[in-house]
Design an enzyme around this catalytic site. Structure first.
Site, PDB file in Angstrom:
ATOM      1  N   LYS A 195       0.805  -1.230   0.000  1.00 21.39           N
ATOM      2  CA  LYS A 195       0.000   0.000   0.000  1.00 21.39           C
ATOM      3  C   LYS A 195       0.835   1.275   0.000  1.00 21.39           C
ATOM      4  O   LYS A 195       0.417   2.281  -0.571  1.00 21.39           O
ATOM      5  CB  LYS A 195      -0.978  -0.008   1.184  1.00 21.39           C
ATOM      6  N   GLU A 220      -2.298   6.717   7.932  1.00 19.44           N
ATOM      7  CA  GLU A 220      -3.058   7.537   7.003  1.00 19.44           C
ATOM      8  C   GLU A 220      -3.973   8.424   7.816  1.00 19.44           C
ATOM      9  O   GLU A 220      -4.404   8.034   8.903  1.00 19.44           O
ATOM     10  CB  GLU A 220      -3.965   6.612   6.188  1.00 19.44           C
ATOM     11  N   ARG A 230      -6.997  -7.768  -9.162  1.00 20.53           N
ATOM     12  CA  ARG A 230      -7.668  -9.058  -9.374  1.00 20.53           C
ATOM     13  C   ARG A 230      -9.140  -8.804  -9.637  1.00 20.53           C
ATOM     14  O   ARG A 230      -9.599  -7.677  -9.555  1.00 20.53           O
ATOM     15  CB  ARG A 230      -7.536  -9.893  -8.103  1.00 20.53           C
TER      16      ARG A 230
HETATM   17  P1  ADP Z   1     -13.231  -7.394  -2.559  1.00 23.48           P
HETATM   18  O1  ADP Z   1     -12.531  -6.092  -2.544  1.00 23.48           O
HETATM   19  O2  ADP Z   1     -13.167  -8.164  -3.810  1.00 23.48           O
HETATM   20  O3  ADP Z   1     -14.575  -7.245  -2.000  1.00 23.48           O
HETATM   21  P2  ADP Z   1     -12.367  -8.553  -0.107  1.00 23.48           P
HETATM   22  O4  ADP Z   1     -11.527  -7.528   0.547  1.00 23.48           O
HETATM   23  O5  ADP Z   1     -13.743  -8.790   0.405  1.00 23.48           O
HETATM   24  O6  ADP Z   1     -12.370  -8.274  -1.637  1.00 23.48           O
HETATM   25  O7  ADP Z   1     -11.586  -9.916  -0.162  1.00 23.48           O
HETATM   26  C1  ADP Z   1     -12.049 -11.007  -0.893  1.00 23.48           C
HETATM   27  C2  ADP Z   1     -11.487 -12.249  -0.281  1.00 23.48           C
HETATM   28  O8  ADP Z   1     -10.090 -12.263  -0.372  1.00 23.48           O
HETATM   29  C3  ADP Z   1     -11.803 -12.416   1.191  1.00 23.48           C
HETATM   30  O9  ADP Z   1     -11.954 -13.783   1.440  1.00 23.48           O
HETATM   31  C4  ADP Z   1     -10.567 -11.861   1.879  1.00 23.48           C
HETATM   32  O10 ADP Z   1     -10.449 -12.433   3.153  1.00 23.48           O
HETATM   33  C5  ADP Z   1      -9.489 -12.301   0.924  1.00 23.48           C
HETATM   34  N1  ADP Z   1      -8.344 -11.396   0.869  1.00 23.48           N
HETATM   35  C6  ADP Z   1      -8.290 -10.205   0.253  1.00 23.48           C
HETATM   36  N2  ADP Z   1      -7.065  -9.664   0.353  1.00 23.48           N
HETATM   37  C7  ADP Z   1      -6.319 -10.535   1.061  1.00 23.48           C
HETATM   38  C8  ADP Z   1      -4.950 -10.547   1.498  1.00 23.48           C
HETATM   39  N3  ADP Z   1      -4.095  -9.562   1.243  1.00 23.48           N
HETATM   40  N4  ADP Z   1      -4.542 -11.610   2.201  1.00 23.48           N
HETATM   41  C9  ADP Z   1      -5.393 -12.603   2.482  1.00 23.48           C
HETATM   42  N5  ADP Z   1      -6.652 -12.659   2.087  1.00 23.48           N
HETATM   43  C10 ADP Z   1      -7.128 -11.639   1.389  1.00 23.48           C
HETATM   44  P1  ADP Z   2      -8.322  -3.663   2.409  1.00 27.29           P
HETATM   45  O1  ADP Z   2      -7.061  -3.913   1.652  1.00 27.29           O
HETATM   46  O2  ADP Z   2      -8.456  -4.504   3.608  1.00 27.29           O
HETATM   47  O3  ADP Z   2      -9.515  -3.653   1.514  1.00 27.29           O
HETATM   48  P2  ADP Z   2      -8.507  -0.764   2.435  1.00 27.29           P
HETATM   49  O4  ADP Z   2      -7.306   0.091   2.492  1.00 27.29           O
HETATM   50  O5  ADP Z   2      -9.189  -0.890   1.123  1.00 27.29           O
HETATM   51  O6  ADP Z   2      -8.133  -2.196   3.003  1.00 27.29           O
HETATM   52  O7  ADP Z   2      -9.561  -0.276   3.526  1.00 27.29           O
HETATM   53  C1  ADP Z   2     -10.694  -1.025   3.837  1.00 27.29           C
HETATM   54  C2  ADP Z   2     -11.764  -0.120   4.449  1.00 27.29           C
HETATM   55  O8  ADP Z   2     -11.271   0.516   5.633  1.00 27.29           O
HETATM   56  C3  ADP Z   2     -12.222   1.026   3.570  1.00 27.29           C
HETATM   57  O9  ADP Z   2     -13.230   0.636   2.662  1.00 27.29           O
HETATM   58  C4  ADP Z   2     -12.698   2.042   4.577  1.00 27.29           C
HETATM   59  O10 ADP Z   2     -13.996   1.761   5.021  1.00 27.29           O
HETATM   60  C5  ADP Z   2     -11.736   1.849   5.734  1.00 27.29           C
HETATM   61  N1  ADP Z   2     -10.610   2.782   5.611  1.00 27.29           N
HETATM   62  C6  ADP Z   2      -9.389   2.495   5.145  1.00 27.29           C
HETATM   63  N2  ADP Z   2      -8.576   3.562   5.177  1.00 27.29           N
HETATM   64  C7  ADP Z   2      -9.306   4.573   5.688  1.00 27.29           C
HETATM   65  C8  ADP Z   2      -9.041   5.957   5.986  1.00 27.29           C
HETATM   66  N3  ADP Z   2      -7.844   6.498   5.764  1.00 27.29           N
HETATM   67  N4  ADP Z   2     -10.036   6.702   6.519  1.00 27.29           N
HETATM   68  C9  ADP Z   2     -11.253   6.146   6.743  1.00 27.29           C
HETATM   69  N5  ADP Z   2     -11.560   4.885   6.488  1.00 27.29           N
HETATM   70  C10 ADP Z   2     -10.613   4.080   5.968  1.00 27.29           C
END
Ligand code: ADP
Ligand code: ADP
Ligand code: MG
Length: 472
Positions: A115, A199, A291
């Site tokens: 990230k 962040e 993906r």
């Molecule tokens: P999307 O953004 O497609 O909704 P999610 O964040 O819900 O994706 O993740 C989809 C699936 O992949 C979930 O089962 C989540 O636990 C798994 N997953 C996503 N990113 C990772 C990661 N970096 N490591 C392990 N599992 C992950």
């Molecule tokens: P992941 O890889 O697990 O999907 P993200 O960085 O996409 O992680 O963050 C997942 C969720 O966490 C976001 O959809 C949002 O709801 C919350 N989030 C992440 N970063 C922030 C931020 N800087 N401020 C507020 N909410 C956040």
């Protein structure tokens, strides 16, 4: 075109990919753990191979999967989502052994999977990014001084995080100190990396993400946005396309920004650029997912583009077959992630045997799932057991249809999030399309629904009681 694809995944996404293969005349190879012996993807694929007794390890074993793909004569591998889908080593191993990895190049996966690296790349491309640290943190003292500069509240995040895990909001220095080691240990356990960064916390933001498609010849387009603000603990529950909270100018702006982002990193295949939208109407890049996403379905529904088919075509070396202006959007689509969880018991997983299942149908309804009547949901995997997708021409009609489809669905034997979603659909703020990522947390009473049985069930109970009483 490709001839045979190994699907390195399970559950509904494996079934989804098999469907695309079948329509394209491509043979499909499924893999499964012993726990998945009776899974639907095993039944639906042209061939299926057991990859071990461990429930998860086989799906993560790069060498087993690559060797199996070669031994079975596959020319490509589709990783789905989760598991190895964002693993650059897997993409590289495929390529080195002459297999096509259906996704972007390994180095792009590597860069965007980190990230802080992704943030740097976006800053360089002129994309607005959530304010935060330039790189990873060395220790808690560095975190504290960085947080003072950024200003509380801050988000402490795992650099290689995903699936909503490894993220903690910190409102003051005490919380930051308290959470620091916790996030590091969480990140180490879940992602095998102790790297964390800070962040600015965007308070009550909307989660807006854009689907992009890019070919190997420098063409990139977007398929509009999805609103994934309905989340619980940073995990998406309900997704909507397009966002009912954006106006047309915002929609064009964010779509254009995502294409610039994709081009800036030499992106190929399908990907998603995630943004946060604050109360002042400002967008901030958050991360890129390299993906297919769980919620790709709603974009397919509003655009008519089969995203998995496009992934396969792009991986096979074909140029994009759509220009931006050829992407026609129509109506609204909503996806409900049906999880095997009990909302009335802190969303505790509720695995077990599906005693009876029937999918909702009728106009504007799609169900993606890997369950069937009699199927025993193994306790080792994600709790999402089905996705119900509805669409209609207006936001109001999409809500009505969602309510109808969820009531239409029959899923017995386990607890699910269905009754909880019906509560959300009735909430005035949801109906008015005014919600942010705090919606679930700010409405704790939504779990207070009654589980009273339907009158016909009651009637049989009454009849039985009367029979025993009257001796009839
Ligand atoms: P999307 O953004 O497609 O909704 P999610 O964040 O819900 O994706 O993740 C989809 C699936 O992949 C979930 O089962 C989540 O636990 C798994 N997953 C996503 N990113 C990772 C990661 N970096 N490591 C392990 N599992 C992950
Ligand atoms: P992941 O890889 O697990 O999907 P993200 O960085 O996409 O992680 O963050 C997942 C969720 O966490 C976001 O959809 C949002 O709801 C919350 N989030 C992440 N970063 C922030 C931020 N800087 N401020 C507020 N909410 C956040
Ligand atoms: Mg994300």
């Amino acid at each position: 075109m490709l001839r045979k694809i190994l699907i390195a995944n399970r559950g509904e996404i494996a079934v989804r990919i098999i469907r695309a293969c079948t329509e394209m005349g491509i043979r499909s190879v499924a893999v499964y753990s012993e726990a998945d012996r009776f899974a639907l993807h095993v039944k639906k694929a042209d061939e299926a191979y057991c990859i071990g007794s461990e429930p998860v390890a086989g799906y993560l074993n790069i060498y087993t999967l690559v060797n199996l793909a070669l031994a079975t004569g596959c020319d490509a591998v589709h990783p789905g989502y989760g598991f190895l889908s964002e693993n650059a080593q897997f993409a590289r191993a495929c390529k080195e052994r002459g297999l096509i990895f259906i996704g972007p190049e390994a180095d792009v996966i590597f860069r965007m999977g980190d990230k802080t690296e992704a943030r740097k790349a976006m800053v360089a491309a002129g994309i607005p990014v959530t304010p935060g640290t330039d790189g990873n943190l060395c220790d808690v003292d560095e975190a504290v001084s960085a947080a003072e500069k950024i200003g509380y509240p801050v988000m402490l995040k795992a650099t290689s995080g995903g699936g909503g895990r490894g993220i903690r909001r910190c409102d003051n220095v005490h919380e930051l100190r308290g959470n620091y080691d916790r996030v590091i240990s969480e990140a180490t356990k879940a992602f095998g990396s102790a790297a964390v960064f800070l962040e600015k916390c965007i308070v009550n933001p909307r989660h807006i993400e854009v689907q992009v498609l890019a070919d190997r010849y420098g063409n990139a387009i977007h398929l509009y946005e999805r609103d994934c603000s309905i989340q619980r603990r940073n995990q998406k529950l309900i997704e909507i396309a397009p966002s009912p909270q954006l106006d047309e100018a915002q929609r064009q702006y964010i779509g254009g920004l995502a294409v610039i982002a994709a081009k800036a990193v030499g992106y190929t295949n399908a990907g998603t650029v995630e943004f946060l939208l604050d109360d002042g109407g400002r967008f901030y890049f958050m991360e890129m997912n390299t993906r297919v996403q769980v919620e790709h379905t709603i974009t397919e529904t509003i655009t008519g583009v089969d995203i998995v088919e496009e992934q396969i075509r792009i991986a096979a070396g074909l140029p994009l077959r759509f220009k931006q202006e050829e992407i026609i959007r129509r109506g609204f689509a909503i996806q409900f992630r049906i999880n095997a969880e009990d909302p009335q018991n802190s969303f505790l997983p509720s695995f077990g045997r599906i005693s009876r299942y029937y999918a909702p149908g009728g106009p504007g309804v799609r169900t993606d799932t890997a369950i069937y009547t009699g199927y025993e949901i193994p306790p080792f995997y994600d709790s999402m057991v089905a996705k119900v997708i509805v669409n209609a021409l207006t936001w109001e009609d999409a809500i009505q249809r969602g309510e109808r489809a969820l009531k239409d669905m029959g899923l017995f034997g386990i607890k699910t999030t269905i009754p909880y979603y019906l509560q959300i659909l009735r909430h005035p703020e949801f109906r008015a399309a005014r919600f942010n990522t705090g919606f679930v947390e700010n409405n704790p009473d939504l779990v207070n629904y009654s589980n009273k049985p339907r009158p016909e069930v009651l009637a049989s109970v009454i009849a039985a009681a009367m029979a025993s009483h009257t001796g009839l």
